[in-house]
Design a protein around this motif. Sequence first.
Motif, PDB file in Angstrom:
ATOM      1  N   GLN A 119       0.819  -1.216   0.000  1.00  0.00           N
ATOM      2  CA  GLN A 119       0.000   0.000   0.000  1.00  0.00           C
ATOM      3  C   GLN A 119       0.857   1.271   0.000  1.00  0.00           C
ATOM      4  OE1 GLN A 119      -3.735  -0.247   2.438  1.00  0.00           O
ATOM      5  NE2 GLN A 119      -2.919  -2.246   3.043  1.00  0.00           N
ATOM      6  N   ILE A 120       1.970   1.257   0.730  1.00  0.00           N
ATOM      7  CA  ILE A 120       2.865   2.418   0.684  1.00  0.00           C
ATOM      8  C   ILE A 120       3.556   2.480  -0.673  1.00  0.00           C
ATOM      9  CG2 ILE A 120       4.903   3.501   1.716  1.00  0.00           C
ATOM     10  CD1 ILE A 120       4.133   2.125   4.363  1.00  0.00           C
ATOM     11  N   ALA A 135      10.505   1.224  -5.062  1.00  0.00           N
ATOM     12  CA  ALA A 135       9.423   1.509  -4.117  1.00  0.00           C
ATOM     13  C   ALA A 135       9.603   0.711  -2.829  1.00  0.00           C
ATOM     14  CB  ALA A 135       8.069   1.190  -4.753  1.00  0.00           C
ATOM     15  N   ARG A 136      10.060  -0.539  -2.948  1.00  0.00           N
ATOM     16  CA  ARG A 136      10.247  -1.356  -1.742  1.00  0.00           C
ATOM     17  C   ARG A 136      11.376  -0.795  -0.867  1.00  0.00           C
ATOM     18  NH1 ARG A 136       8.663  -6.302   0.156  1.00  0.00           N
ATOM     19  NH2 ARG A 136      10.109  -7.342   1.594  1.00  0.00           N
ATOM     20  N   ALA A 137      12.467  -0.386  -1.512  1.00  0.00           N
ATOM     21  CA  ALA A 137      13.580   0.187  -0.752  1.00  0.00           C
ATOM     22  C   ALA A 137      13.150   1.475  -0.051  1.00  0.00           C
ATOM     23  CB  ALA A 137      14.761   0.452  -1.688  1.00  0.00           C
ATOM     24  N   ARG A 138      12.402   2.302  -0.753  1.00  0.00           N
ATOM     25  CA  ARG A 138      11.931   3.558  -0.153  1.00  0.00           C
ATOM     26  C   ARG A 138      10.922   3.276   0.968  1.00  0.00           C
ATOM     27  NH1 ARG A 138      12.621   8.089   2.048  1.00  0.00           N
ATOM     28  NH2 ARG A 138      11.027   9.679   1.700  1.00  0.00           N
ATOM     29  N   THR A 139      10.081   2.259   0.797  1.00  0.00           N
ATOM     30  CA  THR A 139       9.106   1.895   1.825  1.00  0.00           C
ATOM     31  C   THR A 139       9.806   1.448   3.102  1.00  0.00           C
ATOM     32  OG1 THR A 139       7.438   1.265   0.178  1.00  0.00           O
ATOM     33  CG2 THR A 139       7.194   0.344   2.389  1.00  0.00           C
ATOM     34  N   LEU A 140      10.871   0.653   2.957  1.00  0.00           N
ATOM     35  CA  LEU A 140      11.627   0.225   4.132  1.00  0.00           C
ATOM     36  C   LEU A 140      12.197   1.423   4.880  1.00  0.00           C
ATOM     37  CD1 LEU A 140      13.532  -2.895   2.718  1.00  0.00           C
ATOM     38  CD2 LEU A 140      11.901  -2.893   4.614  1.00  0.00           C
ATOM     39  N   ALA A 141      12.702   2.400   4.137  1.00  0.00           N
ATOM     40  CA  ALA A 141      13.260   3.600   4.764  1.00  0.00           C
ATOM     41  C   ALA A 141      12.162   4.391   5.482  1.00  0.00           C
ATOM     42  CB  ALA A 141      13.937   4.468   3.706  1.00  0.00           C
ATOM     43  N   LEU A 142      10.987   4.465   4.880  1.00  0.00           N
ATOM     44  CA  LEU A 142       9.871   5.205   5.486  1.00  0.00           C
ATOM     45  C   LEU A 142       9.393   4.525   6.764  1.00  0.00           C
ATOM     46  CD1 LEU A 142       7.860   6.096   2.263  1.00  0.00           C
ATOM     47  CD2 LEU A 142       8.828   7.760   3.872  1.00  0.00           C
ATOM     48  N   LEU A 143       9.290   3.196   6.731  1.00  0.00           N
ATOM     49  CA  LEU A 143       8.857   2.472   7.926  1.00  0.00           C
ATOM     50  C   LEU A 143       9.839   2.677   9.072  1.00  0.00           C
ATOM     51  CD1 LEU A 143       7.575  -0.901   6.381  1.00  0.00           C
ATOM     52  CD2 LEU A 143       6.202   0.953   7.331  1.00  0.00           C
ATOM     53  N   GLY A 144      11.124   2.711   8.751  1.00  0.00           N
ATOM     54  CA  GLY A 144      12.109   2.997   9.777  1.00  0.00           C
ATOM     55  C   GLY A 144      12.009   4.421  10.288  1.00  0.00           C
ATOM     56  N   GLU A 145      11.714   5.356   9.388  1.00  0.00           N
ATOM     57  CA  GLU A 145      11.623   6.770   9.772  1.00  0.00           C
ATOM     58  C   GLU A 145      10.467   7.024  10.735  1.00  0.00           C
ATOM     59  OE1 GLU A 145      11.531  11.210   7.657  1.00  0.00           O
ATOM     60  OE2 GLU A 145      11.454   9.395   6.440  1.00  0.00           O
ATOM     61  N   VAL A 146       9.352   6.306  10.556  1.00  0.00           N
ATOM     62  CA  VAL A 146       8.191   6.523  11.435  1.00  0.00           C
ATOM     63  C   VAL A 146       8.219   5.612  12.662  1.00  0.00           C
ATOM     64  CG1 VAL A 146       6.760   7.344   9.531  1.00  0.00           C
ATOM     65  CG2 VAL A 146       6.704   4.913  10.147  1.00  0.00           C
ATOM     66  N   GLY A 147       9.308   4.871  12.850  1.00  0.00           N
ATOM     67  CA  GLY A 147       9.481   4.118  14.088  1.00  0.00           C
ATOM     68  C   GLY A 147       8.833   2.757  14.135  1.00  0.00           C
ATOM     69  N   VAL A 170       1.946   3.540   9.948  1.00  0.00           N
ATOM     70  CA  VAL A 170       1.910   3.190   8.527  1.00  0.00           C
ATOM     71  C   VAL A 170       1.176   4.265   7.732  1.00  0.00           C
ATOM     72  CG1 VAL A 170       0.986   1.543   6.847  1.00  0.00           C
ATOM     73  CG2 VAL A 170       2.120   0.710   8.909  1.00  0.00           C
ATOM     74  N   MET A 171       0.055   4.758   8.280  1.00  0.00           N
ATOM     75  CA  MET A 171      -0.681   5.833   7.614  1.00  0.00           C
ATOM     76  C   MET A 171       0.187   7.084   7.475  1.00  0.00           C
ATOM     77  SD  MET A 171      -3.688   4.865   6.695  1.00  0.00           S
ATOM     78  CE  MET A 171      -4.356   6.497   6.369  1.00  0.00           C
ATOM     79  N   ILE A 172       0.978   7.383   8.499  1.00  0.00           N
ATOM     80  CA  ILE A 172       1.869   8.551   8.423  1.00  0.00           C
ATOM     81  C   ILE A 172       2.956   8.317   7.376  1.00  0.00           C
ATOM     82  CG2 ILE A 172       3.564   9.906   9.715  1.00  0.00           C
ATOM     83  CD1 ILE A 172       1.863   9.386  12.229  1.00  0.00           C
ATOM     84  N   ALA A 173       3.516   7.108   7.331  1.00  0.00           N
ATOM     85  CA  ALA A 173       4.525   6.790   6.316  1.00  0.00           C
ATOM     86  C   ALA A 173       3.959   6.958   4.916  1.00  0.00           C
ATOM     87  CB  ALA A 173       5.033   5.357   6.516  1.00  0.00           C
ATOM     88  N   MET A 174       2.722   6.512   4.724  1.00  0.00           N
ATOM     89  CA  MET A 174       2.068   6.655   3.428  1.00  0.00           C
ATOM     90  C   MET A 174       1.853   8.129   3.082  1.00  0.00           C
ATOM     91  SD  MET A 174      -1.470   4.784   2.194  1.00  0.00           S
ATOM     92  CE  MET A 174      -0.961   3.307   3.052  1.00  0.00           C
ATOM     93  N   ALA A 175       1.510   8.923   4.107  1.00  0.00           N
ATOM     94  CA  ALA A 175       1.221  10.341   3.874  1.00  0.00           C
ATOM     95  C   ALA A 175       2.475  11.135   3.524  1.00  0.00           C
ATOM     96  CB  ALA A 175       0.545  10.935   5.109  1.00  0.00           C
ATOM     97  N   ILE A 176       3.624  10.764   4.112  1.00  0.00           N
ATOM     98  CA  ILE A 176       4.850  11.539   3.859  1.00  0.00           C
ATOM     99  C   ILE A 176       5.697  10.929   2.744  1.00  0.00           C
ATOM    100  CG2 ILE A 176       4.917  12.328   6.257  1.00  0.00           C
ATOM    101  CD1 ILE A 176       7.241  10.329   6.698  1.00  0.00           C
ATOM    102  N   ALA A 177       5.220   9.857   2.122  1.00  0.00           N
ATOM    103  CA  ALA A 177       6.016   9.125   1.133  1.00  0.00           C
ATOM    104  C   ALA A 177       6.487  10.024  -0.003  1.00  0.00           C
ATOM    105  CB  ALA A 177       5.204   7.944   0.584  1.00  0.00           C
ATOM    106  N   CYS A 178       5.630  10.926  -0.452  1.00  0.00           N
ATOM    107  CA  CYS A 178       5.957  11.788  -1.591  1.00  0.00           C
ATOM    108  C   CYS A 178       6.495  13.153  -1.159  1.00  0.00           C
ATOM    109  CB  CYS A 178       4.725  11.965  -2.480  1.00  0.00           C
ATOM    110  SG  CYS A 178       4.091  10.425  -3.159  1.00  0.00           S
TER     111      CYS A 178
END
Length: 561
Positions: A119-120, A135-147, A170-178
Amino acid sequence: MTLDNNMLLQVRNLRVSFRLDKKTSFEAVKGISFDVPRNATVALVGESGSGKSVSSLAVMGLLARENSVVDPASSILFNGRDLLTMSPAERRNMCGKDISMIFQEPMSSLNPVFTVGFQIGEVLRLHMGMNRRQARARTLALLGEVGIPDPERKIDAYPSQMSGGQQQRVMIAMAIACEPKLLIADEPTTALDVTIQKQIMGLIADLQKKRQMSVLFITHDLALVGEIADRVIVMRHGEVREEGPVGQIFEQPADDYTKALLHCRPNLDERPMRLPVIDDYIAGAAVADLPQRSRGSAPGDVPLLVVDKLSKSFYTRDGLFGKREFKAVKDVSFTLARGKTLGVVGESGSGKTTVGLTLLRLHQATAGTAMFEGRDLISMPARDYMPYKRRIQIIFQNPYASLNPRFTVGQILLEPMRIHRIGAGDNERIAMAQALLEKVGLPAQAFHRYPHEFSGGQRQRIAIARCLTMKPEILVCDESVSALDVSVQAQVLNLLQDLQDELGMSYIFISHDLSVVKYMADQVMVMHQGSVVELADSDELYRNPQHAYTKTLLSAIPRGI
């Protein structure tokens, strides 16, 4: 309209109406104007029905076209461009990339059939043009960023496999992804525990500073925004009542409604006999120097319910023939005195609700006793327990789900009286039901109406009236005010206190809101991972907590500025 380059978002004369039928419409937002500066956090505060969420959906372009109308004279400038004059394709691209939104209920916003990583990643592929590997690499970084702990494993988890706090991350990671310029957070912490709430608030604040983005934070809790916002806009009935810097709003509020929002919510420093409500401030009633209520246990208190080493386990399959045990409640012991309130606090999964449901035999206890007037509620046969159902009742958390939508309020109140043969006949039962409606502050005509015709606070009053038909001696309140606006919450808490004063009922008050528990409880029991870690008189526990977990809970309470 004058363009201000310091403002990322400029809303002017926003009017939104909803068509109820061919001839009738309802104006939800009535010509409001506000700004969101660059690199700042603005809080939009108000109760349900104030128009704050409708305003944010208008910015995002998410209002249903079938029944919503935005006044052509309205304008919403984002980075100097009017969102209302854009083509649907332009608006969709901008609102997915430059403007993002965190919705209130993550379980309703996340698709249960797709992993969180998918979804992210979908957002990144759609708006950033990334391939699946990128996208998967960026998603991993986002999940780490939001704790999110262990992102390499969690990226392939489904929403149902994550806690409420993790889902919101996860919702916050999705919101800040772009990397949006504006993040709209619509009640992102309402249903979360106080510790998770503090983590999410800190995360949003850190991301705002790190990414230099603007945040429009929507909530009904003024105490919460004091820790994150630069400016506050207070809304009521579709209009802006007051706005200004956060310090000014907290220290020198000008509008009576703002004053009411600040003071209706219980705080840790005082415990008035009655909580002030919105109408008190609007009517100019005297709300200062209210008499205080004392709480606590005394040597002469009469024990009503004595619980000893109550335990409850749940079992799941483990292999073909095995089973795995999960101990939800472990050796819980307490005494509930007549006419007193025991507050039960802890995070989600601590076992506090399971304790209440087990006492009512809605769960079958694994071990332990619950002595009520010399008899064990846990071990007695079902036939013997039947009379005790009248004497121990529960108010569930969600008034929308606990009332039968096909029954009128009258039918809801009469059904338990008929089952337990209370009253000589239906005429007497109807009279009793109407008297109960009056007692909980509902009009007599409510008897013939359906639950969907009432607000959340009114539905909770109906649920309380249904419990009172049984004339209970013990009432289990399971998060019974957690989903209510602060003013409605104050009304329900006042009602519960009035009923206790009048009828001498005892309460087991389960909540994750420690400010509300401090106001209501004589004793507080702190639960963590199924066990009781601390049990003490309310004032003593809040003044001098002994356990490290209790100290963590108390330190997470929002205290404004």
